[in-house]
Motif scaffolding. Structure first.
Motif, PDB file in Angstrom:
ATOM      1  N   PRO A  92      -5.157 -46.381  97.796  1.00 54.80           N
ATOM      2  CA  PRO A  92      -4.887 -44.951  97.707  1.00 54.80           C
ATOM      3  C   PRO A  92      -5.329 -44.347  96.385  1.00 54.80           C
ATOM      4  O   PRO A  92      -5.287 -44.998  95.345  1.00 54.80           O
ATOM      5  N   SER A  93      -5.725 -43.086  96.451  1.00 51.96           N
ATOM      6  CA  SER A  93      -6.130 -42.364  95.255  1.00 51.96           C
ATOM      7  C   SER A  93      -4.879 -41.786  94.591  1.00 51.96           C
ATOM      8  O   SER A  93      -4.319 -40.794  95.052  1.00 51.96           O
ATOM      9  N   THR A  94      -4.483 -42.438  93.533  1.00 52.66           N
ATOM     10  CA  THR A  94      -3.300 -41.985  92.784  1.00 52.66           C
ATOM     11  C   THR A  94      -3.695 -41.324  91.467  1.00 52.66           C
ATOM     12  O   THR A  94      -2.832 -41.056  90.626  1.00 52.66           O
ATOM     13  N   ASP A  95      -5.003 -41.101  91.299  1.00 57.34           N
ATOM     14  CA  ASP A  95      -5.509 -40.523  90.052  1.00 57.34           C
ATOM     15  C   ASP A  95      -5.915 -39.064  90.219  1.00 57.34           C
ATOM     16  O   ASP A  95      -6.832 -38.581  89.562  1.00 57.34           O
ATOM     17  N   VAL A  96      -5.222 -38.360  91.110  1.00 56.30           N
ATOM     18  CA  VAL A  96      -5.585 -36.967  91.401  1.00 56.30           C
ATOM     19  C   VAL A  96      -5.543 -36.109  90.144  1.00 56.30           C
ATOM     20  O   VAL A  96      -6.439 -35.296  89.895  1.00 56.30           O
ATOM     21  N   ALA A  97      -4.537 -36.278  89.330  1.00 55.21           N
ATOM     22  CA  ALA A  97      -4.441 -35.478  88.091  1.00 55.21           C
ATOM     23  C   ALA A  97      -5.635 -35.736  87.185  1.00 55.21           C
ATOM     24  O   ALA A  97      -6.179 -34.806  86.569  1.00 55.21           O
ATOM     25  N   ASP A  98      -6.076 -36.995  87.105  1.00 60.07           N
ATOM     26  CA  ASP A  98      -7.233 -37.324  86.267  1.00 60.07           C
ATOM     27  C   ASP A  98      -8.508 -36.706  86.824  1.00 60.07           C
ATOM     28  O   ASP A  98      -9.362 -36.224  86.065  1.00 60.07           O
ATOM     29  N   SER A 114      -8.565 -33.079  86.043  1.00 67.52           N
ATOM     30  CA  SER A 114      -8.874 -32.909  84.621  1.00 67.52           C
ATOM     31  C   SER A 114     -10.370 -33.046  84.366  1.00 67.52           C
ATOM     32  O   SER A 114     -10.953 -32.269  83.596  1.00 67.52           O
ATOM     33  N   LEU A 115     -11.019 -34.006  85.027  1.00 72.36           N
ATOM     34  CA  LEU A 115     -12.466 -34.181  84.865  1.00 72.36           C
ATOM     35  C   LEU A 115     -13.222 -32.962  85.382  1.00 72.36           C
ATOM     36  O   LEU A 115     -14.204 -32.520  84.766  1.00 72.36           O
ATOM     37  N   CYS A 116     -12.781 -32.417  86.500  1.00 74.54           N
ATOM     38  CA  CYS A 116     -13.414 -31.199  87.020  1.00 74.54           C
ATOM     39  C   CYS A 116     -13.275 -30.047  86.035  1.00 74.54           C
ATOM     40  O   CYS A 116     -14.247 -29.332  85.740  1.00 74.54           O
ATOM     41  N   LYS A 117     -12.083 -29.870  85.508  1.00 78.76           N
ATOM     42  CA  LYS A 117     -11.829 -28.756  84.597  1.00 78.76           C
ATOM     43  C   LYS A 117     -12.570 -28.931  83.280  1.00 78.76           C
ATOM     44  O   LYS A 117     -13.131 -27.966  82.737  1.00 78.76           O
ATOM     45  N   GLN A 118     -12.602 -30.159  82.762  1.00 76.85           N
ATOM     46  CA  GLN A 118     -13.337 -30.420  81.521  1.00 76.85           C
ATOM     47  C   GLN A 118     -14.807 -30.052  81.669  1.00 76.85           C
ATOM     48  O   GLN A 118     -15.450 -29.594  80.720  1.00 76.85           O
ATOM     49  N   GLY A 173       0.185 -25.677  90.701  1.00 75.67           N
ATOM     50  CA  GLY A 173      -0.198 -25.119  89.406  1.00 75.67           C
ATOM     51  C   GLY A 173      -1.692 -25.163  89.159  1.00 75.67           C
ATOM     52  O   GLY A 173      -2.179 -24.590  88.179  1.00 75.67           O
ATOM     53  N   GLN A 174      -2.437 -25.826  90.070  1.00 75.36           N
ATOM     54  CA  GLN A 174      -3.901 -25.949  89.911  1.00 75.36           C
ATOM     55  C   GLN A 174      -4.659 -25.082  90.922  1.00 75.36           C
ATOM     56  O   GLN A 174      -5.830 -25.319  91.197  1.00 75.36           O
ATOM     57  N   GLU A 175      -4.000 -24.055  91.447  1.00 77.89           N
ATOM     58  CA  GLU A 175      -4.599 -23.251  92.519  1.00 77.89           C
ATOM     59  C   GLU A 175      -5.853 -22.504  92.088  1.00 77.89           C
ATOM     60  O   GLU A 175      -6.673 -22.125  92.921  1.00 77.89           O
ATOM     61  N   ASN A 176      -6.003 -22.262  90.783  1.00 75.84           N
ATOM     62  CA  ASN A 176      -7.221 -21.606  90.286  1.00 75.84           C
ATOM     63  C   ASN A 176      -8.423 -22.540  90.284  1.00 75.84           C
ATOM     64  O   ASN A 176      -9.566 -22.084  90.193  1.00 75.84           O
ATOM     65  N   TYR A 177      -8.162 -23.836  90.357  1.00 75.69           N
ATOM     66  CA  TYR A 177      -9.215 -24.829  90.136  1.00 75.69           C
ATOM     67  C   TYR A 177      -9.468 -25.755  91.325  1.00 75.69           C
ATOM     68  O   TYR A 177     -10.505 -26.409  91.371  1.00 75.69           O
ATOM     69  N   VAL A 178      -8.523 -25.829  92.262  1.00 71.52           N
ATOM     70  CA  VAL A 178      -8.559 -26.861  93.293  1.00 71.52           C
ATOM     71  C   VAL A 178      -8.534 -26.258  94.692  1.00 71.52           C
ATOM     72  O   VAL A 178      -7.745 -25.353  94.987  1.00 71.52           O
TER      73      VAL A 178
END
Length: 450
Positions: free
Chosen positions: A89-95, A98-102, A142-147
């Motif tokens: 499973p992909s448990t690194d969603v937050a990471d 973050s890579l997308c936003k960076q 909280g990531q609705e602007n980006y995801v």
């Protein structure tokens, strides 16, 4: 009487409140949302996806790919994740977010386990996919602007595609009842290609199931879409319904009968439809790789076409305004190597024309060429350009011209829209070629006006 009026007023307010909740205005939406047929940001600015798919779940160590994809001009990346049923499973969603936003890209997140459900025995259901997203809610809210949440990749195969409608509406309702306000993306059945037109014909039902009216439909275009008419008719159908559509995956015409990518790119650009090509690298069939071995300096024919060709990412992509909103111009260090010294015909006097041949990008075994056609001292109504191929060279595809090869000679004729040129005016056409040995410009090139 006063008490009756108070009761009536309270009832009226309750009704109005329920209407407001159900018909939430677009400008009250959180983050990325739908307005009309467009994806827009929270500030109301239209956002058109221009990007590619990245197979993250199978290559979790290739995190540099986010920067590499951005450097080539993308404003969006669709990231492959897994629920754990087949992959992950992909448990690194937050990471991943973050890579997308960076790297200043909108992040479309999808779980691949649903691929071909009903026909592929190991596939997860859309209900299971919804459970996965709920399990990752803390990273997503909280990531609705980006995801954008792409609920499940190609969620139904060719067995009973009609189940797609209920499965999709139920998954949307499950996410909304769990508090998700993100823009949702839903893929078509028939392994994403919707050749039975199930998504096309039932899209209104699915749209109505989303109380926030914040869902975009995604078609995957491969060999089913090998003609211009098949592509335009599908786009027209969604336009006539007034529903939002993106091309969530597509490939290229690497052989006869494959997808007509030139039409997808041109029509998407003219209609303001987003597209996300498949895929960056790592395919078991490397003909669909855009970059060999995840190396941006080894772009393939497909990679050169989608990033650097007509209506491609480099030419049409703009960043989301939340990152700045400008053209996504890559750094000079990432531009493809250029072969110098173009081949040019002398400018013609009277009703003549001149042609200039340049190699604008080159990689092992392939290159992108461009020819600039310039009218002479008088207006022309059409043009024909010819040149000889070098040893080991071939022209595989072209845009903005009809190009044919006879033996070692290439002939390019204008399209209906770019043949008429005023005196001194110019137009360009491009092509993707292959080579071995030495890839030089032709010793001569000629242009004949009509």
């Amino acid at each position: 009487m006063k008490r009756q009026l108070s009761i009536l007023g309270a009832a009226l307010l309750a009704v109005l409140a329920s209407i407001v909740v159900f018909a939430r205005p677009a400008d009250a939406a959180v983050g990325l949302h739908i307005s009309g047929r467009n994806i827009v940001e929270a500030n109301g600015q239209t956002f058109i996806m221009r990007g590619v798919n990245h197979p993250h779940v199978w290559f979790t160590g290739q995190t540099n790919s986010f920067a590499d994809i951005k450097a080539l001009g993308a404003n969006t990346v669709r990231v492959v994740l897994g629920t754990g049923k087949r992959w992950g499973p992909s448990t690194d969603v937050a990471d991943v977010i973050s890579l997308c936003k960076q790297n200043r890209m909108i992040c479309v997140l999808e779980v691949h386990d649903t691929t071909g459900y009903g026909e592929e025995g190991a596939a997860a259901s859309l209900d299971e996919a919804a459970d996965y997203w709920i399990s990752q809610k803390s990273a997503l809210v909280g990531q609705e602007n980006y995801v954008v949440i792409n609920i499940g990749n190609e969620p139904i195969g060719n067995t009973n595609p009609g189940q797609w409608t209920d499965a999709t509406t139920n998954a949307i309702r499950k996410l909304r009842s769990s508090g998700f306000e993100h823009l949702l993306m839903v893929d078509a059945p028939n392994w994403g290609q919707d050749w039975t037109n199930t998504m096309r014909d039932n899209a209104q039902t699915v749209w109505a199931a989303d109380g926030l009216r914040n869902t975009v439909f995604s078609i995957h275009m491969y060999s089913v879409y090998n003609s211009a008419s098949s592509i335009t008719s599908y786009f027209d159908a969604f336009a006539s319904k007034g529903l939002p559509l993106v091309v969530g995956e597509f490939g290229w015409q690497f052989s006869s009968g494959e997808v007509n990518h030139d039409t997808i790119l041109a029509e998407a650009q003219s209609r303001g439809i987003g597209y996300l090509g498949w895929s960056w690298s790592g395919n078991t069939d490397p003909i669909l790789d855009m970059a060999l071995n995840f190396d941006p300096n080894q772009l393939t024919t497909w990679g050169q076409r989608i990033f650097n060709g007509a209506n491609g990412i480099r030419a049409t992509s703009r960043e989301a305004t939340i990152f700045g909103g400008g053209p996504t111009t890559p750094p000079a260090t990432t531009a493809p190597p250029v072969t110098p010294t173009p081949s040019t015909t002398p400018p013609g006097g009277g009703a003549g024309c001149a042609a200039t041949y340049s190699i604008v990008g080159q990689w092992p075994g392939g290159f992108q060429g461009e020819v600039r056609v310039t009218a002479g001292g008088s207006a022309i109504r059409g043009w024909t350009v010819t040149w000889p191929l070098g040893s080991g060279q071939a022209v595989n595809q072209a845009w903005n011209a009809t190009v044919t090869t006879s033996g070692s000679n290439v002939t390019a004729r204008n399209m209906g829209y770019n043949g008429s040129l005023g005196a001194g005016a110019h137009t360009t056409f491009g092509f993707i070629g292959s080579w071995n040995g030495t890839n030089g410009v032709p010793a001569s090139i000629s242009c004949t006006a009509s």
